[in-house]
Design a protein around this motif. Structure first.
Motif, PDB file in Angstrom:
ATOM      1  N   LYS A   1      39.306  41.078  29.863  1.00  0.00           N
ATOM      2  CA  LYS A   1      38.090  41.413  31.014  1.00  0.00           C
ATOM      3  C   LYS A   1      38.864  42.615  31.751  1.00  0.00           C
ATOM      4  N   LEU A   2      38.206  43.883  31.345  1.00  0.00           N
ATOM      5  CA  LEU A   2      38.738  44.993  32.255  1.00  0.00           C
ATOM      6  C   LEU A   2      37.656  45.305  33.227  1.00  0.00           C
ATOM      7  N   GLU A   3      37.961  45.611  34.580  1.00  0.00           N
ATOM      8  CA  GLU A   3      37.033  45.943  35.611  1.00  0.00           C
ATOM      9  C   GLU A   3      37.022  47.284  35.960  1.00  0.00           C
ATOM     10  N   TYR A   4      36.010  47.904  36.561  1.00  0.00           N
ATOM     11  CA  TYR A   4      36.083  49.183  37.265  1.00  0.00           C
ATOM     12  C   TYR A   4      37.241  49.325  38.000  1.00  0.00           C
ATOM     13  N   ASN A   5      37.826  50.521  37.856  1.00  0.00           N
ATOM     14  CA  ASN A   5      39.099  51.057  38.540  1.00  0.00           C
ATOM     15  C   ASN A   5      40.213  50.229  38.196  1.00  0.00           C
ATOM     16  N   ASN A   6      40.390  49.437  37.047  1.00  0.00           N
ATOM     17  CA  ASN A   6      41.615  48.586  36.690  1.00  0.00           C
ATOM     18  C   ASN A   6      42.261  50.010  36.136  1.00  0.00           C
TER      19      ASN A   6
ATOM     20  N   ASP B   1      32.562  48.262  33.258  1.00  0.00           N
ATOM     21  CA  ASP B   1      32.975  47.001  33.338  1.00  0.00           C
ATOM     22  C   ASP B   1      32.677  46.554  31.785  1.00  0.00           C
TER      23      ASP B   1
ATOM     24  N   ARG C   1      42.462  55.044  33.937  1.00  0.00           N
ATOM     25  CA  ARG C   1      41.534  54.241  34.787  1.00  0.00           C
ATOM     26  C   ARG C   1      40.216  54.049  34.363  1.00  0.00           C
TER      27      ARG C   1
ATOM     28  N   PHE D   1      45.653  50.727  33.366  1.00  0.00           N
ATOM     29  CA  PHE D   1      46.454  50.264  32.505  1.00  0.00           C
ATOM     30  C   PHE D   1      47.204  51.426  31.551  1.00  0.00           C
TER      31      PHE D   1
ATOM     32  N   MET E   1      48.576  46.365  31.684  1.00  0.00           N
ATOM     33  CA  MET E   1      48.091  46.398  32.955  1.00  0.00           C
ATOM     34  C   MET E   1      48.711  46.924  34.122  1.00  0.00           C
TER      35      MET E   1
ATOM     36  N   ASP F   1      49.396  47.091  37.983  1.00  0.00           N
ATOM     37  CA  ASP F   1      48.770  46.596  39.465  1.00  0.00           C
ATOM     38  C   ASP F   1      49.343  47.472  40.274  1.00  0.00           C
ATOM     39  N   LYS F   2      48.675  47.425  41.337  1.00  0.00           N
ATOM     40  CA  LYS F   2      49.078  47.725  42.970  1.00  0.00           C
ATOM     41  C   LYS F   2      49.798  46.926  43.432  1.00  0.00           C
TER      42      LYS F   2
END
Length: 116
Positions: free
Chosen positions: A70-75, A91, A87, A77, A14, A16-17
């Motif tokens: 669990k990957l979400e919109y805009n994550n 979801d 990106r 990796f 992942m 992360d910002k």
């Protein structure tokens, strides 16, 4: 015993910002590596779509991950083997195996991420 689709899994991490002080009273956002996980990232385009994608510069990928990821919109990796960042554009709750299946995974769509 691993399932056939798990043979295609590779190392992912992942992104992360993180906001940090810029030393001048403001802040800046940087990308840092987070938790590692397994999954497969494959292009889902036909030959014609891939040709069109080279013209517009955007390929679409299908990402398959274990059920507990669990990957979400805009994550964001990263695929470790080549450093490419993706990106997530959907979801993981939208495409997952049914509870009665003898195997389980989630899927999302993604695109290559370029720039911050």
């Amino acid at each position: 015993m691993s399932k056939l689709f798990e043979k295609f899994y590779t190392d992912l991490v992942m992104i992360d910002k993180k906001t940090v002080s810029d030393g001048l009273g403001g802040f800046e956002t940087s990308l840092v590596e987070g938790v590692s996980f397994k999954g497969s990232v494959v292009t889902k385009a036909t030959t014609e779509q891939r040709q069109a994608e080279t013209q517009i510069g955007q390929a679409t990928y299908t990402v398959t991950v274990p059920y507990n990821v669990k990957l979400e919109y805009n994550n964001l990796f990263k695929r470790v083997e080549d450093g490419k960042i993706f990106r997530v554009t959907s979801d993981s709750v939208d495409v997952k195996t049914p509870s009665v299946a003898t195997f389980s995974f989630n899927q999302v769509t993604a695109e290559e991420y370029i720039g911050v």
